[in-house]
Scaffold this motif. Structure first.
Motif, PDB file in Angstrom:
ATOM      1  N   GLN A   1     -60.435   1.780 -35.047  1.00 41.74           N
ATOM      2  CA  GLN A   1     -61.705   2.144 -34.423  1.00 41.74           C
ATOM      3  C   GLN A   1     -62.246   3.398 -35.086  1.00 41.74           C
ATOM      4  O   GLN A   1     -61.481   4.201 -35.652  1.00 41.74           O
TER       5      GLN A   1
ATOM      6  N   SER B   1     -63.156  -8.873 -28.658  1.00 41.71           N
ATOM      7  CA  SER B   1     -63.417  -7.814 -27.702  1.00 41.71           C
ATOM      8  C   SER B   1     -64.651  -8.223 -26.917  1.00 41.71           C
ATOM      9  O   SER B   1     -65.408  -9.102 -27.355  1.00 41.71           O
TER      10      SER B   1
ATOM     11  N   HIS C   1     -66.899  -6.486 -27.142  1.00 43.68           N
ATOM     12  CA  HIS C   1     -67.842  -6.117 -28.187  1.00 43.68           C
ATOM     13  C   HIS C   1     -68.068  -7.229 -29.210  1.00 43.68           C
ATOM     14  O   HIS C   1     -68.877  -7.065 -30.127  1.00 43.68           O
ATOM     15  N   SER C   2     -67.388  -8.355 -29.072  1.00 45.00           N
ATOM     16  CA  SER C   2     -67.766  -9.547 -29.826  1.00 45.00           C
ATOM     17  C   SER C   2     -69.033 -10.174 -29.247  1.00 45.00           C
ATOM     18  O   SER C   2     -69.669 -11.012 -29.905  1.00 45.00           O
TER      19      SER C   2
ATOM     20  N   TYR D   1     -67.291  -1.420 -35.457  1.00 47.08           N
ATOM     21  CA  TYR D   1     -66.394  -2.214 -34.613  1.00 47.08           C
ATOM     22  C   TYR D   1     -67.159  -3.374 -33.980  1.00 47.08           C
ATOM     23  O   TYR D   1     -66.692  -4.524 -33.984  1.00 47.08           O
TER      24      TYR D   1
ATOM     25  N   LYS E   1     -66.418  -7.272 -34.763  1.00 49.75           N
ATOM     26  CA  LYS E   1     -65.996  -8.177 -33.695  1.00 49.75           C
ATOM     27  C   LYS E   1     -66.982  -9.330 -33.520  1.00 49.75           C
ATOM     28  O   LYS E   1     -66.578 -10.463 -33.222  1.00 49.75           O
TER      29      LYS E   1
ATOM     30  N   CYS F   1     -61.262 -11.947 -25.908  1.00 52.49           N
ATOM     31  CA  CYS F   1     -62.211 -10.840 -25.855  1.00 52.49           C
ATOM     32  C   CYS F   1     -61.891  -9.921 -24.679  1.00 52.49           C
ATOM     33  O   CYS F   1     -62.468 -10.055 -23.595  1.00 52.49           O
TER      34      CYS F   1
ATOM     35  N   SER G   1     -61.727  -9.053 -18.868  1.00 47.64           N
ATOM     36  CA  SER G   1     -62.367  -7.735 -18.816  1.00 47.64           C
ATOM     37  C   SER G   1     -62.621  -7.207 -17.410  1.00 47.64           C
ATOM     38  O   SER G   1     -63.434  -6.300 -17.238  1.00 47.64           O
TER      39      SER G   1
END
Length: 259
Positions: A93, A141, A143-144, A154, A158, A183, A253
């Motif tokens: 990261q 993630s 964040h994908s 990042y 992703k 994710c 998540s």
């Protein structure tokens, strides 16, 4: 056991999420190749698996090095005869706003996440196509699927891995290969612990405020996702018996992102 006699390779498995998945796979009967930058980095994971009665080997693998990735996959096949499951998990990261971001830092994150995922995928698919199929998994993630500030390389990487996963699902189907991406939300790994003071400095917040108001703000219960949560999903995806589940992003998540 759900993965009995399966052969798995996991990158970035010396600690954190990768280690938890490696140990979970071994408990479910898989033989596990634990890959990380150095053999020393794999030692604790391999020892923990063996002490619990499982089977594992360590691999020194820089996922940005084409030769090392190809040789690592070949070593697994030489050791155990095939490769059934490959999980691209290695990651790093970097925290910076885009206008302050050095190209070197951008490239380093992209290389590890996206290029590393490609190199493992290519080497694994060559083996899986020859032996009649397998499972490609990726550590994505939230964040994908959506962005957060200060993490542009990042987030971009992703998102790219999600696209790679979907492309592999399409191409791999005729060869018996399934492909899915996990994710997670924020997991208290060394990677996340390092971000907390970095974000606090950049945002002018206390570390407690970063945790409460940034990392966990959009969860339903203000809880971090655990490595055990992610490992359970990784076992389920590796064990799933058909192509009914392929090309999918599975979000873990605490409700941060819902799809």
């Amino acid at each position: 056991m759900r993965l009995e006699n399966r052969i798995a390779l996991i990158t970035g498995a010396g600690r954190g999420i990768g280690r938890a998945i490696a140990e979970a796979y071994a408990r479910e009967g898989a033989r596990v190749a634990v890959a990380d930058l150095t053999l020393e980095a794999t030692a604790e994971t391999v020892a923990a698996i063996e002490q619990a009665g499982g089977t594992a080997i360590g691999l020194a693998m820089d996922v940005t090095d084409e030769r090392r990735v190809d040789e690592g996959v070949a070593a697994v096949v030489k050791q155990w005869g095939r490769l059934d499951i490959a999980l691209a998990n290695a990651g790093i990261q970097h925290i910076d706003p885009v206008h302050k971001l050095a190209f070197e830092d951008w490239s380093r994150v992209i290389n590890v996440h996206l290029h590393g995922s490609f190199l493992l995928t290519r080497a694994a698919l060559r083996q899986m196509y020859e032996t009649g199929g397998g499972t490609m998994l990726y550590m994505g993630s939230v964040h994908s699927l959506e962005a957060s500030p200060l993490k542009s390389p990042y987030v971009a990487a992703k998102h790219g891995i999600l696209g790679l996963c979907r492309a592999v699902a399409k191409e791999g189907a005729e060869h018996g290969v399934r492909s899915n991406i996990i994710c997670p939300g924020f997991v208290r790994t060394p990677l996340v612990d390092k971000q907390i003071p970095e974000q606090a400095r950049e945002l002018g917040l206390s570390e407690e405020e970063v945790i409460r108001s940034v990392m966990l703000r959009n969860t339903v219960d203000s809880e971090f996702t655990t490595v055990e949560d992610v490992a359970e999903v990784a076992v389920h995806l590796a064990a799933f018996p058909s192509a009914a589940l392929t090309g999918q992003s599975i979000v873990v998540s605490h409700g941060w992102h819902m799809q």
